[in-house]
Design a protein around this motif. Structure first.
Motif, PDB file in Angstrom:
ATOM      1  N   PHE A  67     -12.345   1.480   5.223  1.00 48.76           N
ATOM      2  CA  PHE A  67     -12.063   0.606   4.123  1.00 48.76           C
ATOM      3  C   PHE A  67     -10.750  -0.254   4.712  1.00 48.76           C
ATOM      4  CE2 PHE A  67     -14.846   3.295   1.923  1.00 48.76           C
ATOM      5  CZ  PHE A  67     -15.410   2.666   0.942  1.00 48.76           C
ATOM      6  N   PHE A  68     -11.144  -1.516   4.923  1.00 54.02           N
ATOM      7  CA  PHE A  68      -9.971  -2.300   5.536  1.00 54.02           C
ATOM      8  C   PHE A  68      -9.598  -3.462   5.026  1.00 54.02           C
ATOM      9  CE2 PHE A  68     -12.823  -5.127   7.367  1.00 54.02           C
ATOM     10  CZ  PHE A  68     -12.287  -6.022   8.090  1.00 54.02           C
ATOM     11  N   ASP A  69      -8.410  -3.949   5.044  1.00 51.20           N
ATOM     12  CA  ASP A  69      -7.828  -5.051   4.553  1.00 51.20           C
ATOM     13  C   ASP A  69      -7.348  -6.049   5.964  1.00 51.20           C
ATOM     14  OD1 ASP A  69      -6.393  -7.160   3.464  1.00 51.20           O
ATOM     15  OD2 ASP A  69      -5.522  -6.118   1.800  1.00 51.20           O
ATOM     16  N   PRO A  70      -7.972  -7.422   5.952  1.00 53.64           N
ATOM     17  CA  PRO A  70      -7.580  -7.971   7.264  1.00 53.64           C
ATOM     18  C   PRO A  70      -6.121  -8.373   7.254  1.00 53.64           C
ATOM     19  CG  PRO A  70      -9.141  -9.353   5.641  1.00 53.64           C
ATOM     20  CD  PRO A  70      -8.968  -7.773   5.284  1.00 53.64           C
ATOM     21  N   SER A  71      -5.507  -8.274   5.997  1.00 58.62           N
ATOM     22  CA  SER A  71      -4.060  -8.336   5.933  1.00 58.62           C
ATOM     23  C   SER A  71      -3.013  -7.171   6.156  1.00 58.62           C
ATOM     24  CB  SER A  71      -3.841  -9.048   4.555  1.00 58.62           C
ATOM     25  OG  SER A  71      -4.169 -10.238   4.343  1.00 58.62           O
ATOM     26  N   CYS A  72      -3.783  -5.979   6.107  1.00 62.15           N
ATOM     27  CA  CYS A  72      -2.981  -4.876   6.596  1.00 62.15           C
ATOM     28  C   CYS A  72      -2.564  -4.533   8.066  1.00 62.15           C
ATOM     29  CB  CYS A  72      -4.050  -3.757   6.087  1.00 62.15           C
ATOM     30  SG  CYS A  72      -3.451  -2.092   6.254  1.00 62.15           S
ATOM     31  N   GLU A  73      -1.209  -4.271   8.090  1.00 63.02           N
ATOM     32  CA  GLU A  73      -0.725  -4.147   9.309  1.00 63.02           C
ATOM     33  C   GLU A  73      -1.276  -2.662   9.993  1.00 63.02           C
ATOM     34  OE1 GLU A  73       1.004  -4.792   6.755  1.00 63.02           O
ATOM     35  OE2 GLU A  73       2.717  -6.189   7.254  1.00 63.02           O
ATOM     36  N   ALA A  74      -1.452  -1.892   9.176  1.00 59.05           N
ATOM     37  CA  ALA A  74      -1.995  -0.564   9.939  1.00 59.05           C
ATOM     38  C   ALA A  74      -3.495  -0.625  10.055  1.00 59.05           C
ATOM     39  CB  ALA A  74      -1.808   0.572   8.689  1.00 59.05           C
ATOM     40  N   CYS A  75      -4.072  -1.458   9.522  1.00 61.05           N
ATOM     41  CA  CYS A  75      -5.559  -1.806   9.989  1.00 61.05           C
ATOM     42  C   CYS A  75      -5.427  -2.318  11.436  1.00 61.05           C
ATOM     43  CB  CYS A  75      -6.475  -2.713   8.964  1.00 61.05           C
ATOM     44  SG  CYS A  75      -6.606  -1.900   7.307  1.00 61.05           S
ATOM     45  N   ARG A  76      -4.527  -3.142  11.302  1.00 59.75           N
ATOM     46  CA  ARG A  76      -4.500  -4.179  12.700  1.00 59.75           C
ATOM     47  C   ARG A  76      -4.032  -3.096  13.788  1.00 59.75           C
ATOM     48  NH1 ARG A  76       0.090  -7.112  15.066  1.00 59.75           N
ATOM     49  NH2 ARG A  76      -0.566  -8.764  16.239  1.00 59.75           N
TER      50      ARG A  76
END
Length: 224
Positions: A67-76
């Motif tokens: 479950f990811f958010d394109p604005s999330c630094e940790a996802c990046r």
């Protein structure tokens, strides 16, 4: 996310760990592309939907749902780690992405990704959006026009993309994914499930350990 600092600090070390474990797995993987996704082995159909983007072999015995958010630094920070892990595990692992639009403007960024998927440009646009995240994803005032231009640099036809992004089908994807976010009690991004099991030791090493355990279980060999 409040786990952001931990993730960013451990990302480089985790890549070294994954590289060191490459000899434990055999086989190479081709560049992953979105594909239809069957339900994970857990049988929880709120984790994977038929519209969910998939990277890696559809028939892989181990499914990572992120479950990811394109604005999330940790996802990046996690994206290159997961990608390298998949490259080293050959046909054993696939990644399913679920949209979790928690930050301001993230729903519009998801629309860009879905427009890219309709043009078979999902992965290059995803990677460009994540790579250039600091340019467009100011959490207080995101610049989505910059995000569109970044997507264009990755090969997206913007004129067609804007039409596709506003389509009812994308509305349904966003609505379904956010409903599944609630159904799975996802409170922060990224949140991972591996073969339906939630990642409780949140770290790159914790994810690797859980993936290894599931690969071993699929092979019916002792854990290492």
């Amino acid at each position: 996310m409040n786990r952001r600092t931990l993730v960013l600090a451990s990302a480089s070390a985790a890549i070294v760990v994954f590289a060191g474990g490459a000899a434990l797995y055999n086989g190479n993987t081709t560049e992953p592309t979105p594909a239809p996704a069957p339900v994970p082995v857990s049988g929880n159909n709120t984790l994977v939907r038929m519209h969910s983007p998939v990277m890696g072999p559809v028939s892989a015995p181990v499914t990572i749902v992120e479950f990811f958010d394109p604005s999330c630094e940790a996802c990046r920070a996690f994206y290159p780690i997961v990608k390298q892990m998949m490259a080293q595990t050959g046909s054993d692992v696939r990644l399913v992405l679920r949209y979790t639009a928690f930050h301001q403007g993230s729903d519009d960024a998801v629309r860009i990704l879905e427009a890219a998927r309709k043009q078979n440009r999902f992965q290059p646009v995803l990677e460009a959006i994540l790579d250039q995240q600091p340019v467009w994803a100011d959490h207080g005032k995101p610049n989505l026009e910059k995000a569109w231009q970044i997507a264009a640099s990755a090969g997206l036809d913007i004129d067609q993309g804007r039409k596709d992004a506003a389509s009812p089908s994308v509305d349904k994807v966003l609505a379904q994914d956010m409903a599944d976010v609630k159904a799975n009690n996802v409170k922060q991004t990224p949140t991972f499930f591996v073969n339906g099991k939630p990642l409780t030791e949140f770290s790159p090493q914790g994810l690797l350990n859980l993936v290894r355990a599931e690969i071993n279980a699929a092979r019916q060999v002792p854990e290492f």
